[in-house]
Design a protein around this motif. Structure first.
Motif, PDB file in Angstrom:
ATOM      1  N   UNK A 125     -25.271   7.073  17.421  1.00 45.80           N
ATOM      2  CA  UNK A 125     -24.707   8.417  17.432  1.00 45.80           C
ATOM      3  C   UNK A 125     -25.824   9.426  17.180  1.00 45.80           C
ATOM      4  N   UNK A 126     -26.003  10.408  18.067  1.00 46.62           N
ATOM      5  CA  UNK A 126     -27.042  11.418  17.843  1.00 46.62           C
ATOM      6  C   UNK A 126     -26.867  12.129  16.507  1.00 46.62           C
ATOM      7  N   UNK A 127     -27.975  12.249  15.777  1.00 43.56           N
ATOM      8  CA  UNK A 127     -27.977  12.912  14.475  1.00 43.56           C
ATOM      9  C   UNK A 127     -29.297  13.657  14.296  1.00 43.56           C
ATOM     10  N   UNK A 128     -29.316  14.558  13.336  1.00 46.54           N
ATOM     11  CA  UNK A 128     -30.563  15.217  12.967  1.00 46.54           C
ATOM     12  C   UNK A 128     -31.472  14.200  12.290  1.00 46.54           C
ATOM     13  N   UNK A 129     -32.754  14.550  12.082  1.00 42.52           N
ATOM     14  CA  UNK A 129     -33.673  13.648  11.396  1.00 42.52           C
ATOM     15  C   UNK A 129     -33.141  13.290  10.016  1.00 42.52           C
ATOM     16  N   UNK A 130     -32.587  14.284   9.313  1.00 42.41           N
ATOM     17  CA  UNK A 130     -32.027  14.023   7.981  1.00 42.41           C
ATOM     18  C   UNK A 130     -30.887  13.022   8.076  1.00 42.41           C
ATOM     19  N   UNK A 131     -30.026  13.203   9.082  1.00 37.19           N
ATOM     20  CA  UNK A 131     -28.913  12.284   9.265  1.00 37.19           C
ATOM     21  C   UNK A 131     -29.373  10.878   9.577  1.00 37.19           C
ATOM     22  N   UNK A 132     -30.408  10.758  10.412  1.00 31.55           N
ATOM     23  CA  UNK A 132     -30.939   9.436  10.758  1.00 31.55           C
ATOM     24  C   UNK A 132     -31.546   8.750   9.535  1.00 31.55           C
ATOM     25  N   UNK A 133     -32.244   9.528   8.705  1.00 31.00           N
ATOM     26  CA  UNK A 133     -32.846   8.947   7.498  1.00 31.00           C
ATOM     27  C   UNK A 133     -31.770   8.565   6.481  1.00 31.00           C
ATOM     28  N   UNK A 134     -30.765   9.399   6.341  1.00 34.71           N
ATOM     29  CA  UNK A 134     -29.694   9.130   5.381  1.00 34.71           C
ATOM     30  C   UNK A 134     -28.929   7.860   5.735  1.00 34.71           C
ATOM     31  N   UNK A 135     -28.739   7.618   7.035  1.00 32.35           N
ATOM     32  CA  UNK A 135     -27.997   6.431   7.476  1.00 32.35           C
ATOM     33  C   UNK A 135     -28.886   5.210   7.673  1.00 32.35           C
ATOM     34  N   UNK A 136     -30.181   5.365   7.407  1.00 28.38           N
ATOM     35  CA  UNK A 136     -31.091   4.225   7.507  1.00 28.38           C
ATOM     36  C   UNK A 136     -31.542   3.908   8.913  1.00 28.38           C
ATOM     37  N   UNK A 137     -31.273   4.806   9.876  1.00 26.60           N
ATOM     38  CA  UNK A 137     -31.679   4.576  11.250  1.00 26.60           C
ATOM     39  C   UNK A 137     -33.117   5.024  11.507  1.00 26.60           C
ATOM     40  N   UNK A 138     -33.685   5.716  10.549  1.00 29.70           N
ATOM     41  CA  UNK A 138     -35.063   6.192  10.659  1.00 29.70           C
ATOM     42  C   UNK A 138     -35.712   6.082   9.285  1.00 29.70           C
ATOM     43  N   UNK A 139     -36.990   5.664   9.210  1.00 29.89           N
ATOM     44  CA  UNK A 139     -37.668   5.567   7.908  1.00 29.89           C
ATOM     45  C   UNK A 139     -37.675   6.914   7.192  1.00 29.89           C
ATOM     46  N   UNK A 140     -37.477   6.883   5.882  1.00 31.42           N
ATOM     47  CA  UNK A 140     -37.439   8.114   5.097  1.00 31.42           C
ATOM     48  C   UNK A 140     -38.841   8.703   4.966  1.00 31.42           C
ATOM     49  N   UNK A 141     -38.944   9.995   5.148  1.00 26.88           N
ATOM     50  CA  UNK A 141     -40.223  10.682   5.005  1.00 26.88           C
ATOM     51  C   UNK A 141     -40.573  10.829   3.526  1.00 26.88           C
ATOM     52  N   UNK A 142     -41.817  11.216   3.235  1.00 30.25           N
ATOM     53  CA  UNK A 142     -42.267  11.339   1.849  1.00 30.25           C
ATOM     54  C   UNK A 142     -41.502  12.423   1.097  1.00 30.25           C
ATOM     55  N   UNK A 143     -41.093  13.469   1.804  1.00 29.64           N
ATOM     56  CA  UNK A 143     -40.373  14.566   1.143  1.00 29.64           C
ATOM     57  C   UNK A 143     -38.856  14.425   1.244  1.00 29.64           C
ATOM     58  N   UNK A 144     -38.388  13.243   1.647  1.00 28.27           N
ATOM     59  CA  UNK A 144     -36.948  13.024   1.791  1.00 28.27           C
ATOM     60  C   UNK A 144     -36.256  13.059   0.428  1.00 28.27           C
ATOM     61  N   UNK A 145     -35.130  13.727   0.370  1.00 27.05           N
ATOM     62  CA  UNK A 145     -34.302  13.769  -0.837  1.00 27.05           C
ATOM     63  C   UNK A 145     -32.881  13.387  -0.458  1.00 27.05           C
ATOM     64  N   UNK A 146     -32.283  12.494  -1.235  1.00 25.74           N
ATOM     65  CA  UNK A 146     -30.908  12.090  -0.964  1.00 25.74           C
ATOM     66  C   UNK A 146     -29.985  13.300  -1.049  1.00 25.74           C
TER      67      UNK A 146
END
Length: 268
Positions: A125-146
């Motif tokens: 499902x298309x998502x923003x980068x934040x959405x992809x990181x939150x769902x584990x579909x993309x590696x979390x960036x260094x500045x990622x915050x839950x």
């Protein structure tokens, strides 16, 4: 059918397709089947936007957009918070969305059909980068915050007390979608237009052509999910899934599947 195509595959841009109710007055020339009477100033065509990856069907013009629905939810949560404070209860209103509806509006009823969609999301499902990181579909960036979820520290009894006290509050009620939009008996059928293609001869012709192309590309189409190969998964975005999705886009393009299917859906 109204079609918007990208200038080039490199120049694909995510145009936010906000289907506000005022868009009904677009002045587009109506296109109607014999069974559907033309309505002045309301387009009965399917609108396919290749740049944004969106499809607007006739019924969508009578429904709330994702932005409008989220705006109501956000207002309702604020009214709930105000009611709770007035009654000495703890409750925090929340912002429903980050305001970017480019991905929410992408249409994928029958699999990926644009290069951008395939190369960025595969079959997920298309998502923003934040959405992809939150769902584990993309590696979390260094500045990622839950993302923080308001009211998670409240007990079930406290939440129940707020609900019991404020659910019937007049201001809260005024922002409920069912109290704002009076959908007719047609709404259910319009909302499930894709399901109505089952057994449609014209749609089956398109699906058969897709299946042949899939086989030529070394894929097998899912019987219960036309447009999706059996090896597709929505749980992983990797090079294998992306390459598979790009093959699907080639097939979708070669048989003009999206435009043909949405034309059929527009005439239902």
């Amino acid at each position: 059918m109204t079609i918007t195509r990208p200038r080039s595959s490199q120049a694909v841009t995510l145009a936010v397709s906000l289907l506000v109710l005022s868009a009904c007055g677009s002045g587009a020339e109506p296109h109607a089947s014999e069974s559907v009477p033309a309505v002045p100033n309301i387009s009965l065509q399917a609108e396919v936007n290749y740049e944004a990856g969106t499809v607007t069907l006739p019924g969508d013009r009578f429904m709330l957009s994702a932005e409008e629905s989220d705006t109501l939810l956000s207002a309702q949560s604020g009214a709930m918070a105000a009611c709770a404070r007035k009654n000495g209860l703890s409750w925090t209103g929340w912002n429903i969305s980050d305001g970017d509806y480019s991905y929410v509006n992408m249409w994928r009823e029958f699999g990926p059909w644009t290069e951008f969609m395939a190369s960025n999301f595969g079959f997920a499902q298309p998502r923003s980068d934040l959405g992809l990181m939150t769902t584990g579909l993309k590696p979390k960036s260094e500045d990622y915050e839950e993302p923080t979820v308001p009211n998670t520290e409240l007990s079930e009894s406290e939440i129940g007390q707020v609900t019991e006290t404020c659910n019937d509050d007049p201001v809260v009620m005024s922002f409920m979608e069912t109290n704002v939009v009076d959908y007719g008996p047609w709404a259910e059928d319009l909302g499930g237009s894709a399901d109505l293609l089952e057994g449609n001869d014209s749609a089956n012709e398109v699906f058969d052509e897709l299946a042949v192309c899939f086989e030529q590309q070394g894929m097998t189409m899912k019987e219960d999910s036309p447009g999706f190969p059996t090896a597709a998964t929505v749980e992983v975005i990797d090079e294998e899934q992306i390459q598979l999705a790009l093959k699907v886009v080639d097939c979708q393009t070669s048989v003009n599947a999206t435009e043909r299917l949405t034309d059929i859906m527009a005439d239902l």
